[in-house]
Enzyme design. Structure first.
Site, PDB file in Angstrom:
ATOM      1  N   GLU A  40      39.624  47.281  31.997  1.00  0.00           N
ATOM      2  CA  GLU A  40      38.883  46.331  30.624  1.00  0.00           C
ATOM      3  C   GLU A  40      38.469  47.179  30.248  1.00  0.00           C
ATOM      4  O   GLU A  40      36.412  47.085  30.059  1.00  0.00           O
ATOM      5  CB  GLU A  40      38.415  45.052  31.796  1.00  0.00           C
ATOM      6  N   GLU A  95      46.213  41.077  34.538  1.00  0.00           N
ATOM      7  CA  GLU A  95      45.782  40.258  35.704  1.00  0.00           C
ATOM      8  C   GLU A  95      45.773  38.769  35.192  1.00  0.00           C
ATOM      9  O   GLU A  95      45.499  38.426  34.154  1.00  0.00           O
ATOM     10  CB  GLU A  95      44.047  40.778  35.658  1.00  0.00           C
TER      11      GLU A  95
HETATM   12  C1  BG6 Z   1      39.015  41.257  35.897  1.00  0.00           C
HETATM   13  C2  BG6 Z   1      38.729  43.025  37.413  1.00  0.00           C
HETATM   14  O1  BG6 Z   1      37.358  41.004  34.961  1.00  0.00           O
HETATM   15  O2  BG6 Z   1      38.677  40.232  36.672  1.00  0.00           O
HETATM   16  C3  BG6 Z   1      38.772  42.133  38.408  1.00  0.00           C
HETATM   17  O3  BG6 Z   1      39.602  43.657  37.361  1.00  0.00           O
HETATM   18  C4  BG6 Z   1      38.154  40.672  38.693  1.00  0.00           C
HETATM   19  O4  BG6 Z   1      38.185  43.271  38.853  1.00  0.00           O
HETATM   20  C5  BG6 Z   1      38.215  39.901  38.131  1.00  0.00           C
HETATM   21  O5  BG6 Z   1      37.437  40.632  40.202  1.00  0.00           O
HETATM   22  C6  BG6 Z   1      38.350  38.167  38.112  1.00  0.00           C
HETATM   23  O6  BG6 Z   1      36.528  38.043  38.059  1.00  0.00           O
HETATM   24  P1  BG6 Z   1      36.024  37.746  39.438  1.00  0.00           P
HETATM   25  O7  BG6 Z   1      34.945  37.816  39.132  1.00  0.00           O
HETATM   26  O8  BG6 Z   1      36.696  36.396  38.936  1.00  0.00           O
HETATM   27  O9  BG6 Z   1      36.412  38.497  40.654  1.00  0.00           O
END
Ligand code: BG6
Length: 474
Positions: free
Chosen positions: A179, A372
């Site tokens: 990211e 993701e």
């Molecule tokens: C992304 C990241 O921004 O979102 C992860 O690459 C992160 O590291 C994921 O965990 C989800 O966000 P959060 O704040 O729910 O953990």
């Protein structure tokens, strides 16, 4: 069949959110180790509250996380049981170079990841490796001020070269930075930046971004030289901005918000800063610190694929007072009244996923990799020990369907899909453990209590069928 044969189904993690073992086998201290649970997390992550070491009385959830460090054999076996074809993980920089600036790598750290990759191979799982997922050795942050110093490039390149050399034949898919557009939103986490009073913060972020972009291009070049089989990608925190209304000003604002993120990927994928970005940076009293040879390097070393995270779409308004604000993966957004929200206020928009995928493909015309996607939710264990996470299944089913539409109906070239936090892990945004994404439950709470026992959730069995049917059974 909509997904091609060999489509890479799997799940994703990041070192600091699963491993724990913070001081084991010579690992050094990193920025991510200084991110506490609780009220200071956000101001530390944005570089506003300056910290140099862990503070007494604070709780640091990543120090033990879910102890993947000692449980990876068992955890990878569970992933294999679901039929994973890929597993996305990241390297903790400070396991390989504890301070960052050593000449020789730490063998124990290298061995740890080698064992993981061998374990994956045993199960026919293709590792997908993020070289840098929000971590940076604290020693380099103290010495250089993080990525605002060009000397960081050399240290990162040394790390990348070490990994490409050591894991040649074991790893084929790489992501240079997680990211990369997060630099503008969570700069201490994304680039080790802490700000001095009166500093031009925007300039520091643009400088750091340029250094990461140059480092990414160098890593891409070296990765290809060491093994032409390597496939190296960039990574975007994606989620299209919609205009709040059809007022031209709102549309313009949404376009600008989208471009603010796309400019990084434009460099990594097309090989040059887009002209709008150079103008905007200048209008914001900053500049890109080009040095001789940078432009050619960026031009000649573009990525092989575009990877991205998608949790939600976002909404832009030209009038900041207009509409309520919500948080979606750290990026602020106006609330979209047409969408439901998760317990953490992240709005749920499967069609937005299809829209985002299409926008990225229209723009870049390179293979896409969803690395993701998922729902952070609280889970409860029933008296019979079962975890009925139908809400997670519902979210994923709708998103996979949207992704399928993008492939089947819109002709997008997609390589794979890894859900976020396939095993429960520490939240990056909040530091909570109870914001769970996994198919595999881990017995641990927000304050670090629990046995760390793994339990298969209902979604575990559901995802297994999805993978076995190559996305036909949802
Ligand atoms: C992304 C990241 O921004 O979102 C992860 O690459 C992160 O590291 C994921 O965990 C989800 O966000 P959060 O704040 O729910 O953990």
């Amino acid at each position: 069949m909509s997904f091609k044969e060999g489509f890479l189904w799997g799940g994703a993690t990041a070192a600091n959110q699963v491993e724990g073992g913070v001081a084991e086998d010579g690992r050094g201290l990193a920025n991510v180790d200084l991110m506490p649970h609780g009220k200071d997390r956000y101001s530390i992550g944005t570089g506003k509250k300056i910290v140099h070491a862990c503070e007494e009385g604070a709780y640091y959830p990543s120090h033990q996380a879910v102890d993947f460090y000692h449980n990876y054999v068992q955890d990878i076996a569970l992933m294999a049981e679901m039929g994973f074809r890929t597993f996305r993980l990241s390297i903790a920089w400070t396991r390989i170079f504890p301070n960052g600036d050593e000449e020789q790598p730490n063998e124990a750290g290298l061995k740890f990841y080698e064992n993981i990759f061998k374990e994956c191979k045993k199960h026919d799982i293709e590792p997908l490796v993020t070289i840098c997922h929000f971590d940076c050795p604290m020693h380099l942050i103290e010495k250089f001020g993080g990525w605002r110093d060009r000397k960081m490039i050399e240290q990162y390149v040394k790390l990348a070269r070490t990994l490409f050399t050591r894991y040649k034949g074991l790893v084929k898919y790489w992501i240079t930075f997680n990211e990369i557009n997060m630099i503008l939103h969570f700069p201490f986490v994304a680039a080790g930046l802490r700000f001095n009073q009166n500093e031009n913060e925007y300039q520091a972020m643009i400088t750091a971004a340029h250094h990461e972009l140059v480092a990414s291009a160098l890593a891409t070049r070296i990765g290809h030289e060491i093994d032409p089989e390597n496939r190296i990608g960039c990574m975007l925190a994606a989620g299209t901005y919609y205009p709040q209304t059809c007022r031209p000003e709102d549309y313009w604002k949404a376009l600008c918000d989208n471009r603010e993120s796309y400019m990084f990927i434009d460099v990594q994928s097309k090989g040059a800063y887009p002209s709008y970005a150079l103008k905007w940076i200048e209008q914001n009293h900053a500049h890109v610190p080009f040095e001789k040879g940078d432009k050619e390097l960026l031009q000649d070393n573009t990525v092989d694929f575009i990877s991205f995270s998608y949790y939600s779409s976002r909404v832009s308004s030209a009038d900041p007072k207009n509409g309520q604000q919500t948080e979606s993966n750290i990026f602020a957004s106006v609330i979209n009244p047409f969408l439901e929200s998760s317990e953490w206020g992240w709005q749920i928009d499967p069609l937005g996923f299809r829209i985002t995928i299409n926008e990225l493909y229209d723009r870049y015309q390179k293979p896409l990799f969803v690395v993701e996607n998922g729902l952070g939710a609280k889970d409860t264990i029933a008296s019979n020990g079962a975890i009925q996470d139908d809400y997670r299944i519902d979210y994923l089913r709708k998103h996979i369907q949207a992704m399928k539409d993008a492939v089947e109906k819109d002709g997008v070239d997609l390589i794979g899909y890894t859900t976020w936090g396939c095993i429960d892990l520490i939240s990056n945004g909040t530091g909570e453990m109870e914001k769970r994404y996994g198919f595999i439950y881990v017995d641990r709470d927000n304050l670090g209590n629990g046995t760390l026992k793994r339990i298969k959730k209902k979604s575990f069995y559901w995802y297994k069928d999805v993978i076995a049917s190559n996305g036909e059974i949802l």
